[in-house]
Design a protein around this motif. Structure first.
Motif, PDB file in Angstrom:
ATOM      1  N   UNK A 128     -32.697 -43.909 -12.565  1.00 26.17           N
ATOM      2  CA  UNK A 128     -33.105 -44.956 -11.639  1.00 26.17           C
ATOM      3  C   UNK A 128     -31.862 -45.591 -11.025  1.00 26.17           C
ATOM      4  N   UNK A 129     -31.688 -45.543  -9.682  1.00 18.39           N
ATOM      5  CA  UNK A 129     -30.467 -46.112  -9.086  1.00 18.39           C
ATOM      6  C   UNK A 129     -30.344 -47.618  -9.308  1.00 18.39           C
ATOM      7  N   UNK A 130     -31.482 -48.318  -9.460  1.00 17.59           N
ATOM      8  CA  UNK A 130     -31.410 -49.759  -9.675  1.00 17.59           C
ATOM      9  C   UNK A 130     -31.076 -50.110 -11.121  1.00 17.59           C
ATOM     10  N   UNK A 131     -31.476 -49.256 -12.061  1.00 18.77           N
ATOM     11  CA  UNK A 131     -31.190 -49.497 -13.471  1.00 18.77           C
ATOM     12  C   UNK A 131     -30.711 -48.188 -14.091  1.00 18.77           C
ATOM     13  N   UNK A 132     -29.399 -47.948 -14.176  1.00 22.20           N
ATOM     14  CA  UNK A 132     -28.888 -46.670 -14.696  1.00 22.20           C
ATOM     15  C   UNK A 132     -29.303 -46.363 -16.123  1.00 22.20           C
ATOM     16  N   UNK A 133     -29.785 -47.354 -16.859  1.00 20.34           N
ATOM     17  CA  UNK A 133     -30.194 -47.101 -18.239  1.00 20.34           C
ATOM     18  C   UNK A 133     -31.586 -46.479 -18.324  1.00 20.34           C
ATOM     19  N   UNK A 134     -32.296 -46.463 -17.212  1.00 19.96           N
ATOM     20  CA  UNK A 134     -33.658 -45.919 -17.188  1.00 19.96           C
ATOM     21  C   UNK A 134     -33.625 -44.539 -16.524  1.00 19.96           C
ATOM     22  N   UNK A 135     -34.188 -43.557 -17.198  1.00 20.47           N
ATOM     23  CA  UNK A 135     -34.252 -42.204 -16.659  1.00 20.47           C
ATOM     24  C   UNK A 135     -35.661 -41.659 -16.841  1.00 20.47           C
ATOM     25  N   UNK A 136     -36.055 -40.808 -15.937  1.00 23.68           N
ATOM     26  CA  UNK A 136     -37.376 -40.166 -15.992  1.00 23.68           C
ATOM     27  C   UNK A 136     -37.198 -38.666 -15.863  1.00 23.68           C
ATOM     28  N   UNK A 137     -38.220 -37.929 -16.339  1.00 27.82           N
ATOM     29  CA  UNK A 137     -38.192 -36.472 -16.282  1.00 27.82           C
ATOM     30  C   UNK A 137     -39.164 -35.984 -15.209  1.00 27.82           C
ATOM     31  N   UNK A 138     -38.750 -34.920 -14.527  1.00 29.32           N
ATOM     32  CA  UNK A 138     -39.619 -34.208 -13.593  1.00 29.32           C
ATOM     33  C   UNK A 138     -39.505 -32.713 -13.861  1.00 29.32           C
ATOM     34  N   UNK A 139     -40.580 -31.992 -13.578  1.00 29.32           N
ATOM     35  CA  UNK A 139     -40.586 -30.537 -13.762  1.00 29.32           C
ATOM     36  C   UNK A 139     -39.989 -29.893 -12.517  1.00 29.32           C
ATOM     37  N   UNK A 140     -38.931 -29.100 -12.704  1.00 29.56           N
ATOM     38  CA  UNK A 140     -38.256 -28.448 -11.574  1.00 29.56           C
ATOM     39  C   UNK A 140     -38.817 -27.048 -11.306  1.00 29.56           C
ATOM     40  N   UNK A 141     -38.932 -26.234 -12.350  1.00 30.33           N
ATOM     41  CA  UNK A 141     -39.394 -24.859 -12.190  1.00 30.33           C
ATOM     42  C   UNK A 141     -39.685 -24.275 -13.553  1.00 30.33           C
ATOM     43  N   UNK A 142     -40.159 -23.018 -13.550  1.00 32.90           N
ATOM     44  CA  UNK A 142     -40.415 -22.313 -14.801  1.00 32.90           C
ATOM     45  C   UNK A 142     -39.135 -21.666 -15.325  1.00 32.90           C
ATOM     46  N   UNK A 143     -39.082 -21.468 -16.621  1.00 32.45           N
ATOM     47  CA  UNK A 143     -38.012 -20.667 -17.201  1.00 32.45           C
ATOM     48  C   UNK A 143     -38.320 -19.189 -16.946  1.00 32.45           C
ATOM     49  N   UNK A 144     -37.343 -18.471 -16.435  1.00 30.94           N
ATOM     50  CA  UNK A 144     -37.559 -17.060 -16.084  1.00 30.94           C
ATOM     51  C   UNK A 144     -36.663 -16.122 -16.869  1.00 30.94           C
ATOM     52  N   UNK A 145     -35.925 -16.643 -17.816  1.00 29.14           N
ATOM     53  CA  UNK A 145     -34.977 -15.805 -18.549  1.00 29.14           C
ATOM     54  C   UNK A 145     -35.655 -14.705 -19.348  1.00 29.14           C
ATOM     55  N   UNK A 146     -36.664 -15.048 -20.163  1.00 29.50           N
ATOM     56  CA  UNK A 146     -37.317 -14.047 -21.015  1.00 29.50           C
ATOM     57  C   UNK A 146     -38.019 -12.965 -20.210  1.00 29.50           C
ATOM     58  N   UNK A 147     -38.824 -13.300 -19.173  1.00 32.11           N
ATOM     59  CA  UNK A 147     -39.438 -12.211 -18.390  1.00 32.11           C
ATOM     60  C   UNK A 147     -38.405 -11.286 -17.747  1.00 32.11           C
ATOM     61  N   UNK A 148     -37.292 -11.866 -17.276  1.00 33.84           N
ATOM     62  CA  UNK A 148     -36.268 -11.023 -16.660  1.00 33.84           C
ATOM     63  C   UNK A 148     -35.619 -10.102 -17.687  1.00 33.84           C
ATOM     64  N   UNK A 149     -35.399 -10.603 -18.904  1.00 34.61           N
ATOM     65  CA  UNK A 149     -34.818  -9.761 -19.949  1.00 34.61           C
ATOM     66  C   UNK A 149     -35.750  -8.603 -20.287  1.00 34.61           C
ATOM     67  N   UNK A 150     -37.044  -8.893 -20.424  1.00 35.72           N
ATOM     68  CA  UNK A 150     -37.987  -7.822 -20.737  1.00 35.72           C
ATOM     69  C   UNK A 150     -38.103  -6.811 -19.600  1.00 35.72           C
ATOM     70  N   UNK A 151     -38.054  -7.291 -18.362  1.00 40.86           N
ATOM     71  CA  UNK A 151     -38.074  -6.351 -17.234  1.00 40.86           C
ATOM     72  C   UNK A 151     -36.830  -5.471 -17.236  1.00 40.86           C
ATOM     73  N   UNK A 152     -35.675  -6.050 -17.544  1.00 43.67           N
ATOM     74  CA  UNK A 152     -34.444  -5.268 -17.600  1.00 43.67           C
ATOM     75  C   UNK A 152     -34.510  -4.229 -18.725  1.00 43.67           C
TER      76      UNK A 152
END
Length: 448
Positions: A128-152
């Motif tokens: 939070x720019x007004x209160x640096x001690x406060x933070x929130x989480x948001x979902x950015x994307x899926x993890x793709x490491x394991x599917x890519x390893x199995x495809x490889x």
């Protein structure tokens, strides 16, 4: 890359081997010297950015809710916000809150990921720019490491299971190709070196490593190397002439425009030519290896064929190959530019203006130049392979260009022929029909 042809070729005469060595080795040394000269020594390093912290997590619960009404909306617009709305409960796996469960809003907007329970996702921590001690989480994307390893793993296992040792060599060649691209071609262009020269040298390095590693050191492989190298140079010259005649600047895509904003010193016109050459290499070596192998197989099947007969027969194989590969090239470029082609359907301009625009002309030039270089590879490689395969092995008939005489079959013993003609047909033999065609009720499948 390339085709697999495992039949061992007849031993090449020493004189032909010496000529190939004297031709190929200097070209390889020249490629190495050019790579050393163009090697990126002052490649710019990416600037350290204050990236948003990213942590791994697993979705444990998804609760959908009706979207709240917008506080102020113009007349005629929906009163509720665009969905979906609700909360997602995520068990954090890494970071300062590892092991804890946090709540985040359901991702919304164009391209937002759709999450379900047990999905592995990536969280970003927003302060939070007004209160640096406060933070929130948001979902950015899926993890793709394991599917890519199995495809490889599946990719490598399929290649090794089918190709065995040749498959392992192909995987080694693929690794070498990416190593050259990531350590020489891309850093060299980023360092301000001429993209066309870097692309030709890099493609030549890839060609030498991949072809000899995958197909072995032989006269047949050397012929494919020479044919590929000549076709690469010709493709570069054709691309230079075509982009100059059509006045392409290299700004035909959004990626190129974005790159020019971050790296103004990169020659986008040269980058366009480099992309044409690198993109053509994968198909070129397949065609040249196939043509060299076709000449070798024809020579093995009939050692009495002349050079002209070898060239004509192998060229017919090349025509069939080109007919399918040309369609492959066009479809590959069309598939990579599918969003661009779809955008054309929404363009209200005249068709002529659309076809002559920068972005569509770029795709047309890429396809045409790559196809012309591919077509030129067939006669170049076939002629060279015909000369090498017949050098030092043929007799006067091989070099005369006259057709090989047909050896008549031995005459059948007259008594056996009369006995076969006079033997009555068995019960299972179908009666003869008055016409020249077989019985229409009988199967015409060939008995093997």
């Amino acid at each position: 890359m390339g085709a697999d042809h495992t039949r061992s070729a007849p031993p090449t005469p020493p004189g032909v081997r010496r000529i190939l060595v004297v031709t190929v080795v200097p070209l390889f040394i020249a490629t190495l010297v050019a790579a050393i000269v163009l090697w990126p020594r002052d490649a710019p390093r990416p600037e350290a950015a204050d990236d948003t912290p990213r942590y791994h997590g697993t979705v444990t619960r998804v609760v959908s809710e009706p979207c709240p009404p917008n506080p102020v909306v113009p007349e005629g617009t929906p009163t509720a916000a665009d969905g979906p709305c609700g909360t997602v409960t995520v068990r954090v796996q890494t970071g300062p809150d590892a092991g804890q469960e946090v709540q985040t809003p359901i991702p919304t907007g164009p391209g937002a990921p759709r999450v379900e329970v047990d999905d592995d996702i990536i969280l970003v921590s927003l302060i939070d720019p007004e209160d640096p001690t406060v933070s929130t989480y948001n979902i950015a994307e899926h993890q793709r490491g394991k599917p890519l390893v199995w495809l490889a793993v599946l990719f490598a296992a399929a290649i090794v299971a089918f190709g065995r040792l040749r498959g392992l060599a192909a995987l080694g060649g693929l690794a070498a190709s990416f190593a050259i691209l990531l350590t020489f071609v891309l850093p060299g262009i980023s360092a301000g070196q001429p993209p066309l020269a870097v692309a030709i040298v890099g493609a030549s390095l890839i060609m030498f490593v991949v072809l000899y590693l995958t197909h072995g050191i032989s006269a047949q492989t050397s012929v494919a190397v020479l044919g590929t190298l000549a076709s690469l140079v010709l493709t570069g010259l054709l691309g230079l002439a075509a982009t100059g005649a059509t006045h392409l600047t290299g700004f035909g895509s959004e990626d190129a425009t974005t790159l020019s904003m971050f790296r103004a010193d990169v020659d986008l016109h040269g980058l366009l030519l480099a992309g044409i050459i690198i993109g053509s290499l994968g198909v070129l070596d397949d065609v040249t290896v196939t043509q060299a192998a076709a000449v070798n197989e024809l020579r093995h099947a009939n050692p009495d064929l002349s050079r002209r007969e070898l060239y004509r027969s192998a060229t017919r194989v090349g025509r069939a190959h080109i007919a399918s590969v040309v369609n492959t090239i066009v479809l590959a470029y069309a598939g990579a530019s599918l969003p661009l082609l779809l955008l054309l359907t929404a363009d209200s301009r005249a068709l002529g203006q659309i076809l002559t625009s920068e972005f569509l002309t770029t795709e047309i030039v890429r396809s045409v130049v790559a196809t012309l270089g591919l077509i030129a590879a067939v006669p170049l490689t076939t002629a060279l392979a015909a000369v090498v395969s017949t050098a030092g092995r043929g007799d006067a008939d091989v070099h005369s260009g006259e057709p090989t005489p047909v050896i008549p079959r031995p005459a059948t013993d007259r008594a056996e022929a009369l006995h076969a003609l006079s033997t009555p047909p068995t019960r299972n033999t179908p009666p003869a029909t008055p016409s020249r065609w077989p019985d229409p009720d009988r199967s015409t499948d060939t008995t093997w």
